[in-house]
Write a protein that holds these residues in place. Structure first.
Motif, PDB file in Angstrom:
ATOM      1  N   VAL A 178       0.849  -1.182   0.000  1.00 23.47           N
ATOM      2  CA  VAL A 178       0.000   0.000   0.000  1.00 23.47           C
ATOM      3  C   VAL A 178       0.893   1.243   0.000  1.00 23.47           C
ATOM      4  O   VAL A 178       1.954   1.253   0.617  1.00 23.47           O
ATOM      5  CB  VAL A 178      -0.955  -0.007   1.226  1.00 23.47           C
ATOM      6  CG1 VAL A 178      -0.207   0.086   2.534  1.00 23.47           C
ATOM      7  CG2 VAL A 178      -2.004   1.066   1.119  1.00 23.47           C
ATOM      8  N   MET A 179       0.475   2.257  -0.746  1.00 22.65           N
ATOM      9  CA  MET A 179       1.178   3.536  -0.776  1.00 22.65           C
ATOM     10  C   MET A 179       0.493   4.476   0.206  1.00 22.65           C
ATOM     11  O   MET A 179      -0.723   4.659   0.151  1.00 22.65           O
ATOM     12  CB  MET A 179       1.135   4.143  -2.177  1.00 22.65           C
ATOM     13  CG  MET A 179       1.697   5.552  -2.280  1.00 22.65           C
ATOM     14  SD  MET A 179       3.485   5.658  -1.998  1.00 22.65           S
ATOM     15  CE  MET A 179       4.093   5.048  -3.578  1.00 22.65           C
ATOM     16  N   ILE A 180       1.275   5.050   1.108  1.00 24.25           N
ATOM     17  CA  ILE A 180       0.779   6.093   2.009  1.00 24.25           C
ATOM     18  C   ILE A 180       1.362   7.404   1.519  1.00 24.25           C
ATOM     19  O   ILE A 180       2.574   7.517   1.324  1.00 24.25           O
ATOM     20  CB  ILE A 180       1.199   5.824   3.469  1.00 24.25           C
ATOM     21  CG1 ILE A 180       0.577   4.514   3.967  1.00 24.25           C
ATOM     22  CG2 ILE A 180       0.792   7.001   4.361  1.00 24.25           C
ATOM     23  CD1 ILE A 180       1.026   4.110   5.356  1.00 24.25           C
ATOM     24  N   GLY A 181       0.522   8.375   1.308  1.00 27.84           N
ATOM     25  CA  GLY A 181       1.011   9.638   0.776  1.00 27.84           C
ATOM     26  C   GLY A 181       0.154  10.812   1.192  1.00 27.84           C
ATOM     27  O   GLY A 181      -0.836  10.666   1.909  1.00 27.84           O
TER      28      GLY A 181
ATOM     29  N   VAL B  12       6.212   4.769   1.093  1.00 31.65           N
ATOM     30  CA  VAL B  12       6.030   6.220   1.055  1.00 31.65           C
ATOM     31  C   VAL B  12       7.040   6.785   0.076  1.00 31.65           C
ATOM     32  O   VAL B  12       8.094   6.193  -0.170  1.00 31.65           O
ATOM     33  CB  VAL B  12       6.215   6.896   2.445  1.00 31.65           C
ATOM     34  CG1 VAL B  12       5.175   6.410   3.429  1.00 31.65           C
ATOM     35  CG2 VAL B  12       7.611   6.704   2.974  1.00 31.65           C
ATOM     36  N   GLU B  13       6.703   7.899  -0.512  1.00 32.31           N
ATOM     37  CA  GLU B  13       7.650   8.661  -1.321  1.00 32.31           C
ATOM     38  C   GLU B  13       7.856   9.970  -0.584  1.00 32.31           C
ATOM     39  O   GLU B  13       7.054  10.894  -0.679  1.00 32.31           O
ATOM     40  CB  GLU B  13       7.132   8.839  -2.743  1.00 32.31           C
ATOM     41  CG  GLU B  13       7.123   7.531  -3.499  1.00 32.31           C
ATOM     42  CD  GLU B  13       6.617   7.625  -4.911  1.00 32.31           C
ATOM     43  OE1 GLU B  13       5.966   8.633  -5.282  1.00 32.31           O
ATOM     44  OE2 GLU B  13       6.856   6.667  -5.668  1.00 32.31           O
ATOM     45  N   SER B  14       8.927   9.996   0.202  1.00 34.21           N
ATOM     46  CA  SER B  14       9.187  11.101   1.117  1.00 34.21           C
ATOM     47  C   SER B  14       9.944  12.224   0.442  1.00 34.21           C
ATOM     48  O   SER B  14      10.866  11.984  -0.339  1.00 34.21           O
ATOM     49  CB  SER B  14      10.016  10.583   2.298  1.00 34.21           C
ATOM     50  OG  SER B  14      10.454  11.645   3.107  1.00 34.21           O
ATOM     51  N   ARG B  15       9.565  13.456   0.788  1.00 36.60           N
ATOM     52  CA  ARG B  15      10.414  14.575   0.381  1.00 36.60           C
ATOM     53  C   ARG B  15      11.774  14.354   1.031  1.00 36.60           C
ATOM     54  O   ARG B  15      11.871  13.833   2.146  1.00 36.60           O
ATOM     55  CB  ARG B  15       9.811  15.904   0.831  1.00 36.60           C
ATOM     56  CG  ARG B  15       8.562  16.250   0.072  1.00 36.60           C
ATOM     57  CD  ARG B  15       8.054  17.601   0.415  1.00 36.60           C
ATOM     58  NE  ARG B  15       7.825  17.706   1.854  1.00 36.60           N
ATOM     59  CZ  ARG B  15       7.279  18.746   2.447  1.00 36.60           C
ATOM     60  NH1 ARG B  15       6.914  19.792   1.758  1.00 36.60           N
ATOM     61  NH2 ARG B  15       7.099  18.759   3.739  1.00 36.60           N
ATOM     62  N   ASP B  16      12.828  14.747   0.342  1.00 37.90           N
ATOM     63  CA  ASP B  16      14.173  14.456   0.839  1.00 37.90           C
ATOM     64  C   ASP B  16      14.460  15.059   2.210  1.00 37.90           C
ATOM     65  O   ASP B  16      15.257  14.524   2.975  1.00 37.90           O
ATOM     66  CB  ASP B  16      15.251  14.847  -0.177  1.00 37.90           C
ATOM     67  CG  ASP B  16      15.257  16.327  -0.512  1.00 37.90           C
ATOM     68  OD1 ASP B  16      14.380  17.088  -0.046  1.00 37.90           O
ATOM     69  OD2 ASP B  16      16.146  16.734  -1.276  1.00 37.90           O
ATOM     70  N   ASN B  17      13.772  16.134   2.575  1.00 41.66           N
ATOM     71  CA  ASN B  17      14.003  16.743   3.885  1.00 41.66           C
ATOM     72  C   ASN B  17      13.122  16.145   4.986  1.00 41.66           C
ATOM     73  O   ASN B  17      13.171  16.601   6.125  1.00 41.66           O
ATOM     74  CB  ASN B  17      13.801  18.261   3.821  1.00 41.66           C
ATOM     75  CG  ASN B  17      12.374  18.665   3.491  1.00 41.66           C
ATOM     76  OD1 ASN B  17      11.619  17.882   2.937  1.00 41.66           O
ATOM     77  ND2 ASN B  17      12.020  19.884   3.837  1.00 41.66           N
ATOM     78  N   LYS B  18      12.336  15.121   4.669  1.00 35.80           N
ATOM     79  CA  LYS B  18      11.454  14.484   5.655  1.00 35.80           C
ATOM     80  C   LYS B  18      11.807  13.014   5.900  1.00 35.80           C
ATOM     81  O   LYS B  18      11.118  12.332   6.659  1.00 35.80           O
ATOM     82  CB  LYS B  18       9.987  14.568   5.208  1.00 35.80           C
ATOM     83  CG  LYS B  18       9.483  15.971   4.976  1.00 35.80           C
ATOM     84  CD  LYS B  18       9.423  16.757   6.258  1.00 35.80           C
ATOM     85  CE  LYS B  18       8.850  18.148   5.991  1.00 35.80           C
ATOM     86  NZ  LYS B  18       9.004  19.042   7.127  1.00 35.80           N
ATOM     87  N   THR B  19      12.883  12.519   5.292  1.00 42.29           N
ATOM     88  CA  THR B  19      13.200  11.097   5.422  1.00 42.29           C
ATOM     89  C   THR B  19      13.493  10.688   6.865  1.00 42.29           C
ATOM     90  O   THR B  19      13.172   9.575   7.267  1.00 42.29           O
ATOM     91  CB  THR B  19      14.385  10.701   4.519  1.00 42.29           C
ATOM     92  OG1 THR B  19      15.507  11.526   4.837  1.00 42.29           O
ATOM     93  CG2 THR B  19      14.030  10.844   3.049  1.00 42.29           C
TER      94      THR B  19
END
Length: 143
Positions: free
Chosen positions: A68-71, A106-113
């Motif tokens: 499942v993708m969470i976004g 998840v596809e996280s913004r690079d500053n939220k990893t």
């Protein structure tokens, strides 16, 4: 704070409100870009309410039978740093497990990893540009 599985239109509208206020306006994202093909009938939404007022949200949809993708994980600015993002992700993961999924993506913004790493997610790919808006990194977690 109430955690709500938004199954009715009025509840989903709360999710949309949070996304418009905290992301679309702030980052100058058009509504057409913010609400894409993944905002459909099969999409599930979590909404956190502060006395009936929507303050945080996320959406999730199936990638395949096990994943499942969470976004679109968003918390209104005035409610940040209170653990609501964590509550939102955990509510999504619980719902996904109940539905039989064994992996969350998840596809996280690079500053939220770092936020996702604290929740047990691992980087699985190289950074990429997400429609020119954010630098993004794919992360996964076994549920």
């Amino acid at each position: 704070m109430e955690v709500l599985r938004a199954t009715e239109l009025w509840q989903q509208t709360g999710a949309y409100y949070v996304r418009i206020q905290a992301m679309a306006k702030k980052h100058h994202i058009t509504l057409r870009e913010e609400f894409d093909e993944h905002d459909g009938e099969d999409t599930k939404y979590i909404v956190l309410l502060d006395e009936d007022f929507p303050v945080a949200t996320a959406r999730m949809y199936a990638l395949d039978e096990t994943s499942v993708m969470i976004g679109r994980v968003v918390v209104l600015p005035e409610y940040r740093r209170r653990g609501l993002g964590t509550q939102t992700i955990e509510a999504c993961e619980a719902w996904a497990r109940e539905d039989g999924y064994t992996k969350s993506v998840v596809e996280s913004r690079d500053n939220k990893t770092e936020f996702y790493e604290k929740l047990g997610y691992k980087r699985t790919g190289e950074p990429f540009d997400d429609e020119g808006t954010f630098r993004t990194i794919r992360m996964e977690k076994r549920l």
